[in-house]
Enzyme design. Structure first.
Site, PDB file in Angstrom:
ATOM      1  N   TYR A  92      -7.479  36.349  38.235  1.00 44.43           N
ATOM      2  CA  TYR A  92      -7.377  35.104  39.305  1.00 44.43           C
ATOM      3  C   TYR A  92      -6.586  34.148  38.430  1.00 44.43           C
ATOM      4  O   TYR A  92      -6.812  34.027  37.198  1.00 44.43           O
ATOM      5  CB  TYR A  92      -7.979  34.846  39.907  1.00 44.43           C
ATOM      6  CG  TYR A  92      -8.619  33.762  40.852  1.00 44.43           C
ATOM      7  CD1 TYR A  92      -8.283  34.131  41.947  1.00 44.43           C
ATOM      8  CD2 TYR A  92      -7.808  32.012  40.280  1.00 44.43           C
ATOM      9  CE1 TYR A  92      -7.712  33.133  43.851  1.00 44.43           C
ATOM     10  CE2 TYR A  92      -8.290  31.605  41.525  1.00 44.43           C
ATOM     11  CZ  TYR A  92      -7.563  31.758  43.064  1.00 44.43           C
ATOM     12  OH  TYR A  92      -7.580  30.836  44.350  1.00 44.43           O
ATOM     13  N   SER A 184     -12.581  41.503  37.412  1.00 43.74           N
ATOM     14  CA  SER A 184     -12.490  40.694  38.329  1.00 43.74           C
ATOM     15  C   SER A 184     -11.166  40.553  40.115  1.00 43.74           C
ATOM     16  O   SER A 184     -11.027  41.360  40.132  1.00 43.74           O
ATOM     17  CB  SER A 184     -11.833  38.891  37.787  1.00 43.74           C
ATOM     18  OG  SER A 184     -12.488  37.997  38.510  1.00 43.74           O
ATOM     19  N   HIS A 300     -19.102  36.339  33.748  1.00 42.79           N
ATOM     20  CA  HIS A 300     -18.057  36.873  33.885  1.00 42.79           C
ATOM     21  C   HIS A 300     -17.834  37.535  33.433  1.00 42.79           C
ATOM     22  O   HIS A 300     -16.095  37.970  33.686  1.00 42.79           O
ATOM     23  CB  HIS A 300     -17.368  35.742  35.167  1.00 42.79           C
ATOM     24  CG  HIS A 300     -16.141  36.821  35.793  1.00 42.79           C
ATOM     25  ND1 HIS A 300     -16.831  37.686  36.885  1.00 42.79           N
ATOM     26  CD2 HIS A 300     -14.479  36.439  35.994  1.00 42.79           C
ATOM     27  CE1 HIS A 300     -15.674  37.742  36.911  1.00 42.79           C
ATOM     28  NE2 HIS A 300     -14.419  36.756  36.534  1.00 42.79           N
TER      29      HIS A 300
END
Length: 318
Positions: A92, A184, A300
């Protein structure tokens, strides 16, 4: 960071409560058929990136609605005969950047097709592909761009680009097989492309994927990008139902059900960006051969170099 989601024993059996739209297959078949109808041949131009052991090729292919999408094609020099192609999707906020940002798969003996991300490239790596169809009110970011209707939703366009990237790779004259990978947001796109391309894809590698079990995700984390959705519906409460119905069309859980290739997925138990239950929801929906790489102490970052090594091992074994 701390453990905040379901305990591991429940994660292993967790199933999403999100309902698949009744016209899910028709919606995507129509969208992809339209993109193919408007497509023009890909343009490949070799460039000098200073990487002497590699061919570096600037690619423009037709994505959603026939719109041009940029990519890098990177493959080893002086290698004769067929090559497996790894199609890579980006996280992202990032774009395709520079060819030297993507050397893992060419070093492992693959041709690597790195898809640029339309409209992104302003957070951590530059991009080159515009998104001309943004419409309606949105929170800053991409998760709510056009979210009031699945036909105008940003991720309809991006998922279509991902499928068209796979089809571009399949058309390469040296491609022996095509696999997909990403982290992701890139991991979510890998699940989507794997599900929509079916047997045309030989392997799916999805690290801590975004866009999975979205209805749950937007209620259990305050981290972006999911928090973008909460901010949007907080200001537009009457539109929450329409927005939730729209994101169902790009939920990785529904794409995962359609994956036929072997799949490697990673989840991190302290991941506040893509909560582990949302990742397990997609993983548990994959019907065939699959492996979960679990990182109990990670957020993450999702294993970083360790997952890269596992990814190469997994792909090489296919």
């Amino acid at each position: 960071m701390a453990l905040f989601d379901l305990p591991l024993d429940r994660l292993r059996t967790y199933r999403s409560a999100s309902n698949e739209p009744a016209d899910f297959d028709e919606f995507w078949a129509t969208t992809l058929d339209e993109a193919r109808t408007r497509a023009t041949p890909a343009v490949l131009t070799e460039v000098d990136a200073g990487l002497r052991s590699l061919h570096t090729i600037d690619v423009t292919f037709s994505g959603y609605g026939g719109q041009p999408v940029k990519a890098w094609l990177i493959r080893p020099r002086n290698v004769e005969g067929p090559l497996p192609v790894m199609v890579e999707f980006i996280g992202y906020g990032g774009g395709r950047g520079y060819p030297h940002d993507f050397l893992l798969w060419s070093a492992a003996g693959y041709a690597s097709l790195v898809m640029d991300t339309r409209g992104q490239g302003g957070r951590w790596r530059a991009g080159d592909t515009p998104d001309p169809d943004g419409s309606g009110p949105q929170a800053p970011g991409f998760l709510t761009r056009g979210v009031l209707d699945p036909r105008t939703f940003y991720y309809r366009r991006l998922v279509t680009d991902a499928v068209r990237a796979v089809e571009t790779a399949l058309a390469l004259p040296f491609a022996s097989k095509v696999l997909v990978t990403g982290i992701s947001q890139g991991g979510g796109l890998a699940l989507a492309a794997g599900g929509l391309c079916g047997d045309a894809v030989s392997g799916v590698i999805s690290g801590v994927p975004f866009l999975c079990d979205i209805r749950r995700a937007v209620t259990i984390t305050d981290n972006d990008p999911y928090a973008e959705f909460a901010r949007f519906v907080r200001l537009n409460p009457a539109r929450a139902g329409a927005a939730l119905a729209t994101v169902d069309y790009v939920d990785g859980v529904h794409f995962a059900k359609r994956i036929t290739a072997p799949a490697l997925v990673s989840a991190a138990l302290m991941d506040l960006t893509c909560p582990p239950s949302t990742v397990f929801a997609a993983y548990n929906a994959i019907p065939g051969r699959k492996e979960m790489q679990l990182y109990e102490w990670d957020g993450h970052d999702g294993g970083q170099g360790h997952f890269s090594q596992r990814s190469v091992e997994f792909a090489n074994a296919l």
